[in-house]
Design a protein around this motif. Structure first.
Motif: not given
Length: 125
Positions: A75-100
């Motif tokens: 349940l913890f992992v599921f709800f963290i995914g619900l909270q973070v999931g929608p902003s994941f791809f936008s943050s990945f595009r803005s600077g996530g590639v360099q950080l990864n």
């Protein structure tokens, strides 16, 4: 009246297990609302209520305990995914590639240093 006695004393009973968890969570949430100097522990107080319940001898079946621990983690992992999931791809595009890429570089550099030290230690003997 026997059901009431078994509810409090039979640690293998599902009703006892639910009652213990309900009491611990309720007490933890109620005490977590208390503010001292403007600071409250909130949901964290459930942990302290659980520790106190264990200290005072409340026990539950270990099989159910393992199930609830794993279910709580799910349940913890599921709800963290619900909270973070929608902003994941936008943050990945803005600077996530360099950080990864920086993370991958750090992992491979650590691996190279470890292998280098291993061979340096091996050759020095």
């Amino acid at each position: 009246m026997d059901w009431l006695v078994s509810l409090w004393s039979d640690s293998n009973s599902v009703g006892h297990i639910l009652l213990v968890y309900a009491i611990v969570i309720t007490v933890g949430l109620l005490l977590g609302r208390i503010k001292i100097f403007g600071i409250s522990l909130g949901v964290t107080f459930v942990l302290f209520a659980g520790l106190a319940a264990g200290y005072f001898g409340f026990t539950v079946n270990t099989t159910v305990l393992h199930f609830l621990r794993d279910f709580g983690l799910i349940l913890f992992v599921f709800f963290i995914g619900l909270q973070v999931g929608p902003s994941f791809f936008s943050s990945f595009r803005s600077g996530g590639v360099q950080l990864n890429l920086l993370t991958l570089l750090a992992v491979f550099l650590s691996l190279a240093v470890t292998v280098g030290l291993y061979f340096a230690w091996l050759c020095s003997e």
